[in-house]
Design an enzyme around this catalytic site. Structure first.
Site, PDB file in Angstrom:
ATOM      1  N   ASP A 107      53.963  41.649 108.287  1.00 41.31           N
ATOM      2  CA  ASP A 107      54.339  42.725 108.825  1.00 41.31           C
ATOM      3  C   ASP A 107      55.286  42.633 109.803  1.00 41.31           C
ATOM      4  OD1 ASP A 107      53.927  45.366 109.995  1.00 41.31           O
ATOM      5  OD2 ASP A 107      52.843  44.362 111.602  1.00 41.31           O
ATOM      6  N   GLU A 140      45.256  52.606 112.284  1.00 46.72           N
ATOM      7  CA  GLU A 140      46.291  52.728 113.432  1.00 46.72           C
ATOM      8  C   GLU A 140      47.042  54.090 113.439  1.00 46.72           C
ATOM      9  OE1 GLU A 140      46.380  50.157 115.999  1.00 46.72           O
ATOM     10  OE2 GLU A 140      47.763  51.503 116.960  1.00 46.72           O
ATOM     11  N   ASP A 141      47.644  54.436 112.101  1.00 43.55           N
ATOM     12  CA  ASP A 141      48.486  55.379 111.893  1.00 43.55           C
ATOM     13  C   ASP A 141      48.004  56.595 111.306  1.00 43.55           C
ATOM     14  OD1 ASP A 141      50.350  53.787 113.525  1.00 43.55           O
ATOM     15  OD2 ASP A 141      51.180  53.189 111.699  1.00 43.55           O
ATOM     16  N   HIS A 146      57.046  50.469 103.727  1.00 42.23           N
ATOM     17  CA  HIS A 146      56.760  49.294 104.629  1.00 42.23           C
ATOM     18  C   HIS A 146      55.283  48.516 104.165  1.00 42.23           C
ATOM     19  CE1 HIS A 146      55.781  46.801 108.306  1.00 42.23           C
ATOM     20  NE2 HIS A 146      54.824  47.495 108.380  1.00 42.23           N
TER      21      HIS A 146
HETATM   22 MN    MN Z   1      52.806  47.379 110.101  1.00 42.17          MN
END
Ligand code: MN
Length: 503
Positions: free
Chosen positions: A143, A79-80, A51
């Site tokens: 995105d 974020e992840d 991604h």
């Molecule tokens: Mn993303």
């Protein structure tokens, strides 16, 4: 059947040759992101990093600078993954960290409220958020584009909501930024999920018509090329181009689904070196093929509101078939497809030679574009600053909403405030009870005094005391908003009534 993506395909996709140190930074960022997302999978079952690579590739294709590509690779890291933003800043610099932080905050914007309110409010919020650095929103668009391309892997019940949000918020933003390529693809992807029946119908109409017309189009393109070259016009590119399906559907709806009444289903696009060549080419074509009344449009002298420039005409072409023709220069073409992003292409090209589709010939400076004030402003800065890439990028960060700031709640809601507003203004903007009970505040996790000015983009957390029900009189000295002042006065007045009862 997803095609394999790699950091090499991102580098190959760049619209201009990368300097060796830029390429090295990009490869470093890839390795960093790959390691950070290690073991994480997308819903498609592919490694998460695919991604990040696709997002960076989209950014490369529309001609964004290396800093933006790196931020694209890293955009989901804070974020992840457990890796903090500070580590990104240490390794990749302040600019990259700034962009990544912006995307993370934008991701937290809550979408709620009634339909119309929801649309206008969120559009406004996105514009506020993008005001500081437009590159943040361009990364967000890339995105969203990749997420829409892979929407089939998202559970069915969520698809419609995501597609609707994309259609209502991201489509108009891509349009405002003039990135026609992204807007067109986003709309077509949404169309497919929001109205599958009409999508299928439109696709079928288009395919049938195009299949019949393919040979004709090839012949016509060759014919036009010869015609212009005979008259000493240099044709840098000429091609037939189909409409995006969603646009076509909108048009079909207006014309009783009769495709023979759609004259620009296929447009022939001709790219020539200079503005003068555009008008000359138009003259030559009109001499040979009769134009349709009322369909000659000079968007070079009178650009569209988003800055689009081109000459359009519709003629009775070979065999009497109706054709739309668009004539423009290379620069107009790049701007039409990549909008605001085209500015990076030109800045980079001037400095280190651009991989041009057509030639290296320098174009004239475009006329002042129409439309949003800030687009004009950007071009002004670019003109003033000339070739200084760094300065130009700094200019992009100037706050277009000069007298306003926006701060986030810990849950990601945006609170808009006047400049120099304090945590007390913020607290009353959320709710009067939170204002009355405020006892302290944190900005980005650190305790700050209640009279400190909030900085644009900060996450503000208001600390409250359960039993504290009244504001302090000295808050009136430093609050900025009428709302906060009114609540403080009222609370103090009420308090005054009770004071006499010997509290
Ligand atoms: Mn993303």
């Amino acid at each position: 059947m997803a095609s394999a993506i790699s950091i090499d395909s991102v580098i190959r996709a760049s619209r201009f040759p990368l300097k060796s140190d830029a390429e090295k930074r990009l490869r470093d960022a890839f390795l960093f992101a790959e390691k950070a997302h290690e073991g994480q999978l997308r819903r498609s079952g592919e490694p998460y990093i695919t991604h990040s690579l696709h997002v960076a590739k989209i950014l490369a294709e529309i001609g964004m600078d290396t800093t933006t590509l790196i931020a694209g690779l890293l955009h989901d890291v804070p974020e992840d993954t457990p890796i903090p933003l500070t580590e990104i800043e240490t390794r990749f610099g302040e600019d990259v960290a700034y962009l990544v932080d912006g995307i993370t905050k934008l991701g937290k914007i809550k979408l709620r409220g009634s339909r119309e309110e929801y649309f206008l409010e969120n559009l406004r919020k996105m514009f506020l958020a993008m005001a500081k650095d437009i590159r943040v929103v361009i990364i967000k668009l890339a995105d969203r584009l990749h997420n829409m391309r892979t929407l089939e892997h998202v559970p069915k019940e969520k698809r419609e909501r995501i597609a609707r949000e994309t259609m209502e918020i991201y489509g108009p933003i891509a349009n405002r930024l003039g990135i026609g390529e992204i807007k067109g693809e986003l709309e077509d992807l949404c169309f497919q999920y929001l109205d599958p029946e009409h999508y299928a119908e439109t696709k079928k109409i288009e395919e049938t018509y195009l299949h019949q017309g393919k040979a004709y189009m090839d012949e016509t393109v060759t014919l036009f090329r010869r015609l212009l070259e005979k008259e000493k016009i240099k044709v840098m590119d000429i091609s037939g181009r189909t409409k995006f399906l969603y646009r076509l559907w909108k048009k079909l709806e207006r014309h009783d689904m009769d495709i023979t009444r759609i004259y620009d289903l296929v447009a022939i696009r001709i790219i020539v070196p200079e503005v003068a060549d555009c008008y000359e080419a138009l003259g030559i074509i009109h001499r040979e093929y009769r134009p349709m009344v009322g369909r000659i449009k000079d968007y070079i002298s009178l650009p569209k509101p988003n800055g689009y420039q081109s000459l359009h005409t519709t003629v009775f072409g070979p065999q009497g078939r109706i054709l739309e023709i668009q004539i423009r220069t290379e620069k107009m073409h790049t701007e039409a497809e990549f909008g605001i992003a085209a500015h990076w292409i030109y800045t980079e090209r001037d400095q280190r030679g651009w991989k041009s589709f057509f030639s290296r010939k320098k174009d004239i400076v475009p006329k002042e574009p129409h439309g949003l004030e800030w687009v004009r402003q950007l071009q002004e800065w670019q003109k003033e600053i000339g070739r200084d890439d760094e300065e130009f990028l700094k200019g992009l960060k100037i706050d277009f909403f000069k007298n306003h700031i926006f701060a986030f709640t810990p849950k990601g809601d945006i609170i808009e405030l006047p400049e120099d507003a304090t945590p007390i203004d913020f607290a009353y903007a959320i709710h009067s009870q939170i204002g009355d009970a405020a006892s302290g505040a944190k900005a980005d996790g650190k305790i700050i005094p209640l009279d400190q000015h909030i900085v644009n983009g900060q996450v503000i957390e208001i600390l409250t005391e359960k039993n504290k029900k009244k504001p302090s009189r000295d808050w009136l000295d430093f609050t900025k908003t009428a709302n906060a002042k009114a609540h403080i006065r009222r609370a103090l007045r009420n308090d005054g009534l009770f004071a006499g009862n010997g509290k």
